[in-house]
Motif scaffolding. Structure first.
Motif, short mmCIF file in Angstrom:
data_model
loop_
_atom_site.label_atom_id
_atom_site.label_comp_id
_atom_site.label_asym_id
_atom_site.label_seq_id
_atom_site.Cartn_x
_atom_site.Cartn_y
_atom_site.Cartn_z
N ARG A 755 0.81 -1.13 -0.12
CA ARG A 755 0.17 0.02 0.10
C ARG A 755 0.91 1.02 -0.07
NH1 ARG A 755 -4.61 -1.62 4.38
NH2 ARG A 755 -5.52 -3.56 3.27
N VAL A 756 2.20 1.14 0.18
CA VAL A 756 3.00 2.38 0.24
C VAL A 756 4.12 2.39 -0.58
CG1 VAL A 756 2.49 2.76 2.81
CG2 VAL A 756 4.71 1.43 1.98
N VAL A 757 4.55 1.15 -1.38
CA VAL A 757 5.64 1.39 -2.41
C VAL A 757 4.98 1.62 -3.70
CG1 VAL A 757 7.00 -0.62 -1.03
CG2 VAL A 757 5.38 -1.32 -3.00
N ASP A 758 5.62 2.14 -4.39
CA ASP A 758 5.41 3.00 -5.66
C ASP A 758 5.72 1.77 -7.04
OD1 ASP A 758 4.91 5.02 -4.63
OD2 ASP A 758 6.78 5.99 -5.14
N GLY A 759 4.72 0.88 -7.07
CA GLY A 759 4.89 -0.01 -8.30
C GLY A 759 6.02 -0.93 -8.13
N PHE A 760 6.22 -1.37 -7.16
CA PHE A 760 7.40 -2.45 -6.87
C PHE A 760 6.94 -3.73 -6.49
CE2 PHE A 760 10.67 -4.64 -4.68
CZ PHE A 760 11.74 -4.30 -5.35
N ASP A 761 7.24 -4.74 -7.17
CA ASP A 761 6.48 -6.19 -6.93
C ASP A 761 7.27 -6.98 -5.75
OD1 ASP A 761 5.51 -8.69 -7.25
OD2 ASP A 761 6.17 -9.17 -9.46
N LEU A 762 6.36 -6.92 -4.54
CA LEU A 762 6.88 -7.72 -3.42
C LEU A 762 6.42 -9.23 -3.57
CD1 LEU A 762 5.91 -4.91 -0.70
CD2 LEU A 762 8.11 -5.37 -1.94
N SER A 763 5.96 -9.65 -4.41
CA SER A 763 5.84 -11.17 -4.50
C SER A 763 6.84 -12.07 -4.00
CB SER A 763 5.10 -11.59 -5.83
OG SER A 763 6.12 -11.55 -6.87
N ASN A 764 6.32 -13.20 -3.54
CA ASN A 764 7.37 -14.06 -3.26
C ASN A 764 8.57 -14.53 -4.26
OD1 ASN A 764 8.59 -15.27 -0.73
ND2 ASN A 764 7.71 -17.32 -1.47
N GLU A 765 8.08 -14.60 -5.74
CA GLU A 765 8.76 -14.80 -6.57
C GLU A 765 9.67 -13.86 -7.12
OE1 GLU A 765 5.40 -17.21 -6.06
OE2 GLU A 765 5.33 -15.06 -6.47
N ALA A 766 9.01 -12.63 -7.09
CA ALA A 766 9.82 -11.38 -7.58
C ALA A 766 10.89 -10.74 -6.63
CB ALA A 766 9.04 -10.18 -7.90
N PHE A 767 10.37 -10.84 -5.06
CA PHE A 767 11.07 -10.58 -4.16
C PHE A 767 11.14 -11.49 -2.95
CE2 PHE A 767 12.11 -7.16 -0.81
CZ PHE A 767 13.36 -6.79 -1.27
N GLY A 780 7.27 8.75 -4.71
CA GLY A 780 8.42 9.24 -4.91
C GLY A 780 9.46 9.34 -3.98
N LEU A 781 9.38 9.18 -2.69
CA LEU A 781 10.27 9.19 -1.63
C LEU A 781 11.36 8.03 -2.01
CD1 LEU A 781 11.43 10.45 0.89
CD2 LEU A 781 9.79 8.88 2.24
N ARG A 782 12.47 8.19 -1.89
CA ARG A 782 13.56 7.13 -2.15
C ARG A 782 13.68 6.35 -0.89
NH1 ARG A 782 19.20 8.65 -0.74
NH2 ARG A 782 19.27 10.62 0.28
N ALA A 783 13.97 5.10 -1.10
CA ALA A 783 13.82 4.06 0.11
C ALA A 783 14.78 3.00 -0.33
CB ALA A 783 12.34 3.89 0.40
N ARG A 784 14.85 2.05 0.51
CA ARG A 784 15.68 0.91 0.61
C ARG A 784 14.65 -0.33 1.24
NH1 ARG A 784 21.58 2.48 2.25
NH2 ARG A 784 22.41 3.70 0.20
N ILE A 785 14.68 -1.35 0.69
CA ILE A 785 13.80 -2.18 1.27
C ILE A 785 14.64 -3.71 1.47
CG2 ILE A 785 12.74 -3.35 -0.71
CD1 ILE A 785 10.27 -3.71 1.06
N PHE A 786 14.37 -4.54 2.46
CA PHE A 786 15.47 -5.69 2.87
C PHE A 786 14.20 -6.83 3.39
CE2 PHE A 786 17.68 -1.67 3.73
CZ PHE A 786 18.97 -1.86 3.03
N ARG A 787 14.33 -7.76 2.84
CA ARG A 787 13.37 -8.73 3.18
C ARG A 787 14.14 -9.90 4.04
NH1 ARG A 787 9.66 -13.40 0.20
NH2 ARG A 787 9.02 -14.38 2.14
#
Length: 976
Positions: A755-767, A780-787
């Motif tokens: 609900r907050v990422v901009d068009g980024f695929d968080l599915s188990n297969e993609a991420f 548009g706020l730059r960020a980093r994400i780590f699973r």
């Protein structure tokens, strides 16, 4: 009263004060000691060991006897020297180190037992019987230790700390110091003049005619010029107490100690002064001459007696005798006689000595005894085989002067004996950049002090390329002391060397008999010079006595050296005001304000203030809040600020190779866009820190550390980069404060982040699990994400620039309201990681190996790394203790971290100790307390019941050994 004429006190201002509850009156400009003497009070304290009656000995900071408690209540200050305590209106002072009254101290019974308390008695006595130490000796020693008393209340005063820089620091405001400061300030150099007194002048204020003009007039003129010079800072009431490396000096300025109430002022300030050059003009301390019973109130230094008469217009008695081995005693007699004090006699140890006034002189005589239990009444004089008693109320003793070389010893420079000066003098260059002048350099006359001070300043500035012209200085007296060496008067009675610690000439002789001859052994065997005065009035005398006994010269006998501080420094000012909330800097997480608005309870974690839990209405116990947060995270989604984890950005063509060498496991092979758990070893092979390593590009990694080790690990990595492998193309920067990082954990974590990422695929297969990426969020706020997950749940850590952390937390809670989004604190964080069996600081305590953590395979054998080789030592590889989970057989029983583990029924001692519990919590998932711990052969003992012993609380709990993974041991949730 024995108030004299003249002096530098302000008689127009009367000040009321109390001593031991009795009211007295003094004047502005008095010290507590001078005011007490003016009121015929000679008994001011009791000695430490024997509780003998003691009076004032000196007039300065070297005072060993007149230690008092000032003020009352929380403001009470023990062990203050009455000689430097400025009198102010309504000052409260009390004597100390006594039971009962000062005149009738019940602890004076120790004096009757003195034959049992000879030098070294504690080394001999407290060794046996062995069982007596804990039950008898130690409690008794602790009760007897110390002089003054503490209120056990918080210090209400405030303190400050600051930094100063100068070309020249002048230490001491006497004749030499003033001449040095005047010379340097006129050259345009930046100068600091620091003096411990509240008036400049030093001994110029204590003498009757030190200059061709009135000394006070010359000082006033110089002070007026000082006030007009912007490059000169005069710091009165400031003691320079330590000389450190690189031209750094420690100083304490007593800002408001002389005021009834400090108001808005701080009490004291701690200054770190960095000086390119320094001049030590600290003067000299007069020494006494030990003779039988020379410690009675009324026996004092002749120079101090002269100072009280000339500066404070007071005499300790109307009838005074002088005992001297040089001309200084006669100077005191002349000055006192001029003020109407009756001089009974000057006992001069030099044969052929003549009177310098209209008083009786006993040439070749010695004072051999005294009378007067609570105050001197008479002294025994022996000369030419004849003995007589002289009735007097005070005796001034002049045994010569010791230069104040303490600061010159702070770099371990050992003074050398000078036969001409009959004193120890500092070695040249003992402290780099420090020049010694005046009496501190053995140049005791006023003329010598003035000239040497100016010349020292000129030479010091010359080293800096600054030209200084010698000023026109007034003509000063240039008399010589004509010193005769007299270190003690032989006799049968006890002759006191160290007044505060009750060390006698006999103690020194006993130390010699027991082969405690080296000066360091002598000091510790007798406790010589170990009091608050650091032996200023006693050390040299004791060394001379030892020299006599050994048949060596004083130079061959040697001397102890001094350590900071020069005079006692309060713990409050050493902290520089850093008490309470100011004890150390507080670092606030980016979400602090949001957490505060939610009523979070905070806890100090290192320097960080972190939310511990978030109580809700109706929750009356912290466990209720924590249990709710744990269950909400495992059932829905929880959010925690983990910004405090150390973050280091590692970039460069050799970044992967660098991390390969720092971490035990391989990092160079990590694929771009993936994260790997990392273990770091110390050089000795023990586990040091764990964290993650994320590869954002071919040449950029971001590694995380534990909160506690963030600074330490970063410094270690910088050391490796700069010193061990400077050839590697790698750069490091700490980004801990630059990025706010939030952990989003729980089965609904992916739904919330989508609900907050901009068009980024968080599915188990993609991420997938252990992936990482740079992206944008919230438009548009730059960020980093780590699973990554330390809770055992589907989890992510999302990082944004620190200034957006507060807003991100609020946005996630808002967006996840229907998903059960719940903020959680450090207590819940601990429960989640213990339930999952993740090691943290409690497990990484510096005693654990990778093998114990179950991470032995992570130590790569295909590459070298710090600690890898030593981690394979036989003893470490063979260590049978491994990390296990522990659960009480009875769910109602507690699990206490630190408890030791034993086989059931075994005797509980170190030989049968099989491990310990490292971490414990209550698990709402399990429904009981649980713990992690290290246990011998733990992996093969699953299901076994053992005993956890907590002897501090008398607990013994039956524990079942289980897997350290209490929740989802297969790890399916975090990979879902």
């Amino acid at each position: 009263m024995t108030r004299l004429t003249g002096g530098l006190i302000d008689r127009s201002r009367s000040l009321n004060f109390t001593f031991d509850g009795k009211s007295y009156t003094g004047h502005a400009g008095d010290t507590l000691a001078s005011a007490l003497l003016a009121n015929d009070v000679r008994l001011m304290g009791r000695s430490f060991k024997y509780h003998r009656p003691r009076g004032v000995v000196s007039s300065g900071s070297e005072e060993p006897n007149a230690l008092v408690e000032l003020r009352s209540g929380a403001w009470q200050e023990p062990n203050t020297r009455a000689t430097v305590a400025e009198l102010f209106d309504e000052l409260e002072a009390k004597s100390q180190n006594k039971i009962g009254s000062l005149s009738f101290d019940f602890l004076a019974v120790n004096d009757l037992l003195s034959p049992f308390f000879a030098a070294g008695f504690y080394y001999k006595t407290f060794m046996w019987p062995r069982a007596f130490w804990e039950k008898l000796y130690e409690p008794a020693i602790r009760r007897a230790a110390g002089l003054g008393s503490l209120t056990h209340e918080a210090d209400p005063d405030s303190y400050d700390a600051g930094f100063l820089h100068c070309d020249l620091l002048v230490i001491g405001g006497g004749a030499a110091g003033i001449a040095a400061a005047l010379t340097a300030a006129r050259s345009g150099a930046r100068v600091i003049l620091a003096d411990e007194d509240f008036r400049l002048g030093g001994r110029l204020l204590a003498e009757s005619n030190p200059l061709e003009q009135p000394a006070t007039d010359w000082i006033a003129g110089v002070e007026a010029e000082f006030a007009s010079l912007p490059n000169l800072r005069v710091m009165r009431r400031t003691t320079v107490w330590g000389a450190f490396d690189h031209g750094v000096f420690g100083a304490v300025e007593r800002v408001s100690d002389h005021l009834p109430t400090p108001g808005k002022r701080v009490r004291q300030s701690l200054w770190r002064i960095t000086a390119k050059r320094a001049v030590l003009a600290a003067g000299a301390t007069e020494r006494h001459i030990p003779f039988a019973n020379n410690d009675r109130p009324g026996v004092m230094l002749a120079g101090a007696m002269r100072a009280y008469a000339n500066r404070w217009a007071v005499s300790p008695a109307n009838r005074v005798a002088i005992f001297t081995s040089n001309d200084e005693g006669h100077r005191t007699a002349v000055d006192l006689a001029a003020k109407g004090v009756e001089i009974i006699a000057v006992v001069d140890a030099r044969t052929g000595a003549k009177s310098q006034g209209g008083y009786r002189t006993i040439a070749g005589g010695h004072v051999t005894d005294s009378k007067g239990r609570l105050g001197l009444t008479s002294v025994q004089v022996t000369a030419n085989g004849q003995t007589e008693w002289l009735d007097c109320g005070a005796l001034g003793v002049a045994g010569g002067w010791n230069p104040n070389l303490h600061l010159a010893s702070h770099h371990r420079g050992r003074p050398q004996w000078d036969d001409a000066a009959q004193a120890f003098l500092a070695q040249d260059g003992a402290v780099p950049g420090l020049t010694i002048a005046g009496a501190a350099a053995g140049k005791g006359s006023t003329a010598q002090a003035l000239a040497s001070g100016a010349q020292a300043a000129q030479a010091a500035l010359g080293d800096l390329g600054i030209t200084a012209t010698l000023p026109d200085l007034p003509r000063g007296e240039d008399a010589q002391m004509n010193q005769h060496a007299l270190w003690h008067v032989p006799g049968k009675g006890r002759a006191w060397v160290d007044f505060q610690n009750d060390v006698t000439v006999k103690d020194v002789k006993l130390a010699h008999q027991e082969n405690m001859v080296p000066v360091e052994h002598l000091k510790r065997w007798t406790t010589l010079g170990m009091a608050t005065d650091q032996g200023k009035t006693s050390n040299v005398t004791a060394l001379a006595v030892m020299a006599e006994l050994t048949g060596k010269s004083i130079n061959q006998t040697g001397t102890t050296i001094f350590r900071p501080p020069y005079t006692p420094v309060s713990m409050g000012v050493l902290g520089g005001g850093d008490t309470g909330v100011h004890f150390r800097p507080r670092r606030l997480t980016p979400t602090h304000e949001w957490a505060k608005s939610q009523g979070a309870v905070f806890v100090e974690v290192g320097q960080w203030m972190r939310a511990q839990w978030y109580p809700k209405p109706g929750e009356t116990h912290w466990r209720q809040s924590v249990d709710r947060e744990v269950l909400a995270t495992r059932k829905g989604v929880g959010i925690c600020d983990v910004t405090t984890l150390g973050k280091v950005d590692v970039q460069g063509a050799d970044a992967g190779e660098f991390l390969n060498r720092v971490y035990a496991n391989a990092m160079g092979s990590l694929k771009v866009g993936m994260v790997r758990y990392g273990l770091m070893l110390r050089e000795d092979g023990f586990a040091w820190d764990d964290g993650t390593c994320a590869r954002l590009s071919e040449t950029q990694y971001v590694v995380t550390t534990t909160t506690a080790n963030a600074g330490t690990i970063y410094r270690h990595m910088e050391f490796c980069r700069q010193c061990l492998w400077p050839e590697l193309d790698v750069q490091l920067i700490s980004t801990t404060d630059a990025w706010a990082q939030l952990s989003v954990a729980g089965p609904n974590a992916r739904k919330l982040l989508e609900r907050v990422v901009d068009g980024f695929d968080l599915s188990n297969e993609a991420f997938p699990f252990m992936a990482c990426a740079a992206l944008t969020i919230c438009g548009g706020l730059r960020a980093r994400i780590f699973r990554i997950s330390f809770s055992g749940e589907l989890a992510y850590e999302i990082a944004v620039p620190a200034r957006y952390g507060n807003a991100l937390m609020a946005r996630l809670i808002e967006k996840g309201a229907d998903l059960g989004a719940t903020p959680y604190g450090t207590e819940t964080l601990g429960v989640l990681r213990i339930e999952k069996g993740h090691a943290a600081g409690n497990e990484l305590n510096g005693q654990t190996t990778a093998q114990m953590l179950g991470m032995g395979r992570m130590v790569s054998t295909k590459k070298d790394s710090i600690g890898a080789v030593l981690s394979r030592r036989e003893g470490m590889v063979a260590d049978r203790r491994v990390l296990v989970g522990l659960q009480p057989v009875d769910a109602a029983d507690p699990v206490v971290a630190g408890s030791h583990l034993f086989t059931q029924g075994a005797e509980q001692n170190t030989a049968t100790d099989q491990g310990w519990i490292t971490s414990a919590c209550f698990s709402p998932h399990i429904g009981s307390a649980i713990g992690l711990g290290y246990l011998e052969n733990g992996a093969e003992r699953m299901g076994e019941v053992i005993t956890a012993a907590n002897p501090l609380q008398g607990q013994s709990v039956a524990m079942r050994i289980v897997s350290a993974h209490f929740v989802d041991p297969e790890g399916g949730r975090l990979r879902d």
